[in-house]
Scaffold this active site. Structure first.
Site, PDB file in Angstrom:
ATOM      1  N   TYR A  50      -6.295  49.178  44.522  1.00  0.00           N
ATOM      2  CA  TYR A  50      -6.324  49.885  45.819  1.00  0.00           C
ATOM      3  C   TYR A  50      -7.732  49.827  46.439  1.00  0.00           C
ATOM      4  CZ  TYR A  50      -1.928  52.015  44.087  1.00  0.00           C
ATOM      5  OH  TYR A  50      -0.681  52.252  43.565  1.00  0.00           O
ATOM      6  N   HIS A 108      -0.563  48.299  35.236  1.00  0.00           N
ATOM      7  CA  HIS A 108       0.040  48.412  36.574  1.00  0.00           C
ATOM      8  C   HIS A 108       1.391  47.696  36.692  1.00  0.00           C
ATOM      9  CE1 HIS A 108      -1.362  49.159  40.985  1.00  0.00           C
ATOM     10  NE2 HIS A 108      -0.054  49.234  40.909  1.00  0.00           N
TER      11      HIS A 108
HETATM   12  P1  NAD Z   1       5.875  56.883  49.840  1.00  0.00           P
HETATM   13  O1  NAD Z   1       7.320  56.858  49.500  1.00  0.00           O
HETATM   14  O2  NAD Z   1       5.020  58.012  49.402  1.00  0.00           O
HETATM   15  O3  NAD Z   1       5.851  56.689  51.386  1.00  0.00           O
HETATM   16  C1  NAD Z   1       4.690  56.712  52.134  1.00  0.00           C
HETATM   17  C2  NAD Z   1       5.123  56.664  53.588  1.00  0.00           C
HETATM   18  O4  NAD Z   1       5.857  57.847  53.895  1.00  0.00           O
HETATM   19  C3  NAD Z   1       3.927  56.628  54.518  1.00  0.00           C
HETATM   20  O5  NAD Z   1       4.245  55.707  55.547  1.00  0.00           O
HETATM   21  C4  NAD Z   1       3.841  58.036  55.071  1.00  0.00           C
HETATM   22  O6  NAD Z   1       3.364  58.043  56.371  1.00  0.00           O
HETATM   23  C5  NAD Z   1       5.273  58.516  55.012  1.00  0.00           C
HETATM   24  N1  NAD Z   1       5.338  59.972  54.775  1.00  0.00           N
HETATM   25  C6  NAD Z   1       4.662  60.684  53.853  1.00  0.00           C
HETATM   26  N2  NAD Z   1       4.991  61.975  53.936  1.00  0.00           N
HETATM   27  C7  NAD Z   1       5.895  62.096  54.935  1.00  0.00           C
HETATM   28  C8  NAD Z   1       6.599  63.191  55.496  1.00  0.00           C
HETATM   29  N3  NAD Z   1       6.446  64.424  55.031  1.00  0.00           N
HETATM   30  N4  NAD Z   1       7.461  62.942  56.509  1.00  0.00           N
HETATM   31  C9  NAD Z   1       7.642  61.683  56.977  1.00  0.00           C
HETATM   32  N5  NAD Z   1       6.998  60.593  56.485  1.00  0.00           N
HETATM   33  C10 NAD Z   1       6.128  60.807  55.478  1.00  0.00           C
HETATM   34  O7  NAD Z   1       5.269  55.479  49.328  1.00  0.00           O
HETATM   35  P2  NAD Z   1       3.957  55.013  48.591  1.00  0.00           P
HETATM   36  O8  NAD Z   1       2.716  55.492  49.239  1.00  0.00           O
HETATM   37  O9  NAD Z   1       4.091  53.568  48.415  1.00  0.00           O
HETATM   38  O10 NAD Z   1       4.093  55.697  47.165  1.00  0.00           O
HETATM   39  C11 NAD Z   1       3.364  56.867  46.791  1.00  0.00           C
HETATM   40  C12 NAD Z   1       2.294  56.522  45.794  1.00  0.00           C
HETATM   41  O11 NAD Z   1       2.863  55.834  44.674  1.00  0.00           O
HETATM   42  C13 NAD Z   1       1.237  55.524  46.310  1.00  0.00           C
HETATM   43  O12 NAD Z   1       0.303  56.110  47.178  1.00  0.00           O
HETATM   44  C14 NAD Z   1       0.647  55.067  44.995  1.00  0.00           C
HETATM   45  O13 NAD Z   1      -0.227  56.045  44.471  1.00  0.00           O
HETATM   46  C15 NAD Z   1       1.894  54.951  44.131  1.00  0.00           C
HETATM   47  N6  NAD Z   1       2.439  53.567  44.099  1.00  0.00           N
HETATM   48  C16 NAD Z   1       2.443  52.904  42.909  1.00  0.00           C
HETATM   49  C17 NAD Z   1       2.936  51.615  42.827  1.00  0.00           C
HETATM   50  C18 NAD Z   1       2.951  50.915  41.500  1.00  0.00           C
HETATM   51  O14 NAD Z   1       3.216  49.701  41.450  1.00  0.00           O
HETATM   52  N7  NAD Z   1       2.671  51.595  40.411  1.00  0.00           N
HETATM   53  C19 NAD Z   1       3.425  50.958  43.970  1.00  0.00           C
HETATM   54  C20 NAD Z   1       3.419  51.651  45.179  1.00  0.00           C
HETATM   55  C21 NAD Z   1       2.938  52.960  45.220  1.00  0.00           C
END
Ligand code: NAD
Length: 275
Positions: A50, A108
């Site tokens: 990240y 990861h």
């Molecule tokens: P998420 O499902 O949390 O979605 C994020 C999206 O949802 C953003 O566009 C945000 O604006 C929107 N959002 C957030 N809160 C909201 C609300 N209350 N109402 C409406 N929209 C809202 O997806 P993400 O960020 O990909 O996943 C969360 C975390 O998981 C990441 O930040 C990261 O730390 C982790 N992650 C890990 C991997 C992995 O391979 N291990 C991959 C992706 C993400």
């Protein structure tokens, strides 16, 4: 606001609701993580890839929050494998974070094209024994990749996988449950790629007065999963944290459980292809 915690199979406790920083720009990370701390989050999920570990570290230092009140996760990227390189990678992450240990260190992705993950995984076990990480786990190791990890006898505390209402990963979840491995659901809201505002979830939201995002997060929490939704916006950070006080009926939970599309519900990379 009390954030629920759950006890991991290594006896450690983790806040079930945290804040993820995937796609948070490096130069905005300190401010956004400080906002999250102010909103009440104490659990931050980052990763070497990240490129914002320094910003997370600056926010931790500036916050003045005692270290033992925080839960910090980072992850080993796909181009770092083997004992010496894994050890070096965690050292680099700790330096960027300004910490002497993380609370959770994850591989990861399984990256099958890199060959067996066993040496790398056993190195995580050694790093835990040395106190450089309190807990260890894997990410994106579904039922195809978890068995090789389990064969080492070093059982992960966590498996962090894509999971949301239309992609519930039942085979991976059931294998993890047999070993008391806690599931962290990444993309818990569907990463903005699925419209969860209508249908069953929209109906529950309208009836209970919660937002659709709170309904989805409450559904995760009720199943014992750990989530860290990401938002740069303070009001959404607060909205997501407040999901901890949203209670769903058994019927509502069953209705969301029924939205699973199996493998067709995936919205991000298949671990077989993420090398
Ligand atoms: P998420 O499902 O949390 O979605 C994020 C999206 O949802 C953003 O566009 C945000 O604006 C929107 N959002 C957030 N809160 C909201 C609300 N209350 N109402 C409406 N929209 C809202 O997806 P993400 O960020 O990909 O996943 C969360 C975390 O998981 C990441 O930040 C990261 O730390 C982790 N992650 C890990 C991997 C992995 O391979 N291990 C991959 C992706 C993400």
């Amino acid at each position: 606001m009390t954030i629920p915690t759950r006890t991991l199979n290594d006896g450690r406790s983790i806040p079930q609701l945290g804040f993820g920083v995937f796609k948070v720009e490096p130069d905005e990370t300190e401010r956004i993580v400080l906002d999250a701390f102010e909103a009440g989050y104490r659990h931050i999920d980052t990763a070497a890839i990240y490129r914002n570990e320094e910003g997370v570290g600056r926010a931790i230092a500036a916050s003045g929050i005692p270290r033992d009140e925080l839960f910090i996760t980072t992850k080993l990227w796909n181009d770092r494998r083997g004992a010496a390189d894994t050890r070096a990678a965690l050292g680099e992450s700790l330096e960027k974070l300004g910490l002497s240990h993380v609370d959770l260190y994850l591989i990861h992705w399984p990256t099958p094209k890199n060959g067996s993950p066993v040496e790398t995984w056993e190195t995580l076990g050694a790093l835990r024994s040395e106190g450089l990480t309190t807990s260890i786990g894997v990410s994106n190791f579904d039922e195809r990749y978890l068995p090789e990890i389990l064969s080492t006898g070093v059982i992960p505390a966590i498996d962090q996988i894509e999971l949301h209402p239309q992609f519930q990963q039942r085979p991976a979840v059931s294998l993890a449950a047999q070993h008391d491995i806690a599931i962290e659901a990444w993309g818990p809201l569907g990463q903005g790629k699925v419209d969860y505002t209508g249908g069953v979830i929209g109906e529950i939201a309208a009836r209970t007065g919660a937002s659709w995002a709170q309904v989805v997060l409450a559904w995760h929490l009720a199943a014992g999963r750990i989530v860290f939704p990401k938002s740069n916006r303070r009001e959404r950070m607060e909205e997501n944290l407040a999901a901890a006080s949203v209670e769903l009926s058994a019927a509502d939970i069953a209705a969301i459980d029924a939205l699973d599309l199996g493998a067709a519900g995936r919205v991000s990379s298949d671990p077989a292809d993420a090398n």
